[in-house]
Design an enzyme around this catalytic site. Structure first.
Site, mmCIF file in Angstrom:
data_model
loop_
_atom_site.group_PDB
_atom_site.id
_atom_site.type_symbol
_atom_site.label_atom_id
_atom_site.label_comp_id
_atom_site.label_asym_id
_atom_site.label_seq_id
_atom_site.Cartn_x
_atom_site.Cartn_y
_atom_site.Cartn_z
ATOM 1 N N CYS A 146 4.820 -11.154 12.538
ATOM 2 C CA CYS A 146 5.871 -10.554 13.356
ATOM 3 C C CYS A 146 5.252 -9.925 14.600
ATOM 4 O O CYS A 146 5.836 -9.032 15.212
ATOM 5 C CB CYS A 146 6.674 -9.539 12.555
ATOM 6 S SG CYS A 146 5.691 -8.202 11.891
ATOM 7 N N SER A 178 0.823 -1.218 0.000
ATOM 8 C CA SER A 178 0.000 0.000 0.000
ATOM 9 C C SER A 178 0.854 1.263 0.000
ATOM 10 O O SER A 178 0.325 2.361 -0.106
ATOM 11 C CB SER A 178 -0.925 -0.002 1.216
ATOM 12 O OG SER A 178 -0.155 -0.121 2.395
HETATM 13 N N1 SAH Z 1 8.411 -8.601 3.238
HETATM 14 C C1 SAH Z 1 9.072 -7.342 3.386
HETATM 15 C C2 SAH Z 1 8.671 -6.620 4.658
HETATM 16 C C3 SAH Z 1 7.184 -6.343 4.794
HETATM 17 S S1 SAH Z 1 6.834 -5.055 5.907
HETATM 18 C C4 SAH Z 1 10.575 -7.550 3.286
HETATM 19 O O1 SAH Z 1 11.075 -8.695 3.383
HETATM 20 O O2 SAH Z 1 11.301 -6.568 3.121
HETATM 21 C C5 SAH Z 1 5.136 -4.789 5.747
HETATM 22 C C6 SAH Z 1 4.721 -3.984 4.526
HETATM 23 O O3 SAH Z 1 3.292 -3.982 4.520
HETATM 24 C C7 SAH Z 1 5.115 -2.522 4.473
HETATM 25 O O4 SAH Z 1 5.804 -2.279 3.284
HETATM 26 C C8 SAH Z 1 3.789 -1.735 4.472
HETATM 27 O O5 SAH Z 1 3.811 -0.618 3.588
HETATM 28 C C9 SAH Z 1 2.832 -2.756 3.967
HETATM 29 N N2 SAH Z 1 1.420 -2.637 4.353
HETATM 30 C C10 SAH Z 1 0.902 -2.377 5.577
HETATM 31 N N3 SAH Z 1 -0.444 -2.508 5.566
HETATM 32 C C11 SAH Z 1 -0.791 -2.844 4.294
HETATM 33 C C12 SAH Z 1 -2.023 -3.138 3.638
HETATM 34 N N4 SAH Z 1 -3.176 -3.134 4.299
HETATM 35 N N5 SAH Z 1 -1.989 -3.483 2.343
HETATM 36 C C13 SAH Z 1 -0.812 -3.511 1.666
HETATM 37 N N6 SAH Z 1 0.372 -3.266 2.225
HETATM 38 C C14 SAH Z 1 0.396 -2.928 3.523
#
Ligand code: SAH
Length: 395
Positions: free
Chosen positions: A339, A250
């Protein structure tokens, strides 16, 4: 004498070396300690239990620095602990694997509220507790000297600081950020890292091993990477020979960095599709479009920071896992992460079982994921075991 006396029979967690004193266990505070001051923690009967940092605003009223009465905290003790944490990493990770790693992981390194991440020649210091803040100068100096990094950057701006009554602070403490931006290499892939504004200190170092595993599983598969952030799982899947990777997040900023990261590497960009969308909604759109995948990664942000949020978090996890299982082709794999410190591994498995049941999918666990070894979990501090993941195969 600055000291904190526990209520009767509340010393057990400390005797078992759990490093937190919760507010409900405290009978009285003596000697008028200031925020972050060291206090001697004593059982109701007066026996010494630990030296701890006092945090009057927090439910975690004190965090233990030391278990020995003869070892109160000072700059030397902190330096010794930092040095030990940094040296311990030297054997954990080959420089061929990555030039980015967590050097200090808070409580589990005997340094509550203190995080140090290294990205090549840049060290990032994050102070999350009143006690850590109290020793800021000494910590910064020691990290600078022990790492020898050209730049030390402070990212003390996490939400949890508010719980400790601390304001946010970030910026360069020493040297300068590289003009070309901070970069790291991991599993042969290059990334740009925004240490000033990215999540955590800029990169999810805890997922290092799991990114590699996803790369190994991705050959010839159609992959869906949900909550892709700056593209870690996406790049590994492409490098591992994925047929296609659809990545959803997002955050426009994270996606821009992800696209940039893809361009830095010799990978086939035509196999990558990026979508700026809410995963909860997008999974439903994909279902309605009749899309299906062979490998799905779900790595959402923390839904439950503490156990109090577990129920609400459980609904969120169940929703996305149920939808993901429905999008999986038979024989397909779901790599599902949590997490949330407030959701145990046991609860997480139950949530996935419920999701599979409601999705009408036969599913089995074929692997477990955890944080990389530079994120140790002190055995007496189970809260440190926040990252858990299951690899589930749809029958
Ligand atoms: N897998 C990644 C880390 C994920 S962190 C890695 O290994 O680097 C979680 C991510 O979820 C963030 O980028 C945040 O922008 C996104 N996020 C949070 N809520 C969301 C939603 N409802 N829909 C889509 N993305 C979301």
């Amino acid at each position: 004498m600055k000291q904190l006396i526990l209520k009767a029979d509340r010393e057990k967690p400390l005797v078992r070396r759990h490093p937190w004193v919760l507010s409900g266990a405290v009978s009285r505070v003596q000697g008028d300690p200031a925020v972050g001051d060291s206090v001697a923690v004593r059982a109701a009967g007066g026996e010494f239990l630990a030296w701890a940092a006092y945090s009057p605003a927090s439910q975690i009223r004190a965090r233990v620095w030391s278990w020995a009465e003869a070892e109160p905290v000072d700059g030397d003790l902190l330096r010794t602990r930092l040095a030990r944490a940094i040296t311990a990493r030297e054997r954990l990770l080959s420089p061929d694997t990555s030039d980015a790693l967590r050097l200090v992981h808070g409580e589990s390194d005997g340094l509550p509220g203190i995080i140090v991440d290294r990205y090549a020649d840049v060290a990032v210091l994050q102070l999350l507790s009143a006690g850590a803040e109290r020793w800021r100068e000494e910590l910064a100096q020691a990290v600078r000297e022990l790492t020898g990094c050209a730049c030390l950057y402070e990212r003390s701006d996490a939400d949890v600081r508010a719980l400790e009554g601390l304001s946010v602070r970030s910026g360069v403490l020493h040297g300068a950020l590289p003009a070309a931006g901070v970069q790291l290499r991991e599993h042969g892939l290059g990334y740009g890292v925004d240490v000033a504004a990215g999540h955590k200190t800029g990169f999810y170092l805890d997922q290092r091993d799991n990114r590699k595993r996803i790369g190994e599983l991705a050959r010839d598969r159609d992959v869906l990477n949900c909550f892709c952030y700056t593209g870690g799982f996406t790049l590994n899947a492409l490098a591992g020979g994925a047929a296609s990777v659809l990545s959803v997040d997002s955050s426009a900023g994270a996606l821009a960095q992800a696209r940039d990261n893809l361009a830095r590497n010799d990978l086939d960009a035509a196999r990558a599709e990026w979508l700026e969308a809410d995963v909860f909604k997008q999974l439903r759109v994909l279902r309605d479009q009749g899309r299906s995948f062979d490998l799905i990664v779900l790595d959402p942000p923390k839904f439950a920071p503490t156990a109090a949020f577990a129920e609400k978090a459980a609904r969120g996890y169940k929703d996305i896992n149920l939808l993901a299982l429905k999008l999986l082709r038979p024989g397909g794999l779901l790599a599902s992460f949590s997490c949330s410190g407030g959701v145990s591994a046991e609860l997480f498995q139950k949530i996935l079982a419920g999701a599979a049941l409601d999705a009408g999918a036969d599913a089995s666990i074929v692997g477990h994921f955890a944080a990389s070894a530079d994120h140790p979990v002190l055995l007496s501090f189970p809260e440190g075991d926040y990252l858990k993941g299951l690899l589930v195969r749809r029958g």
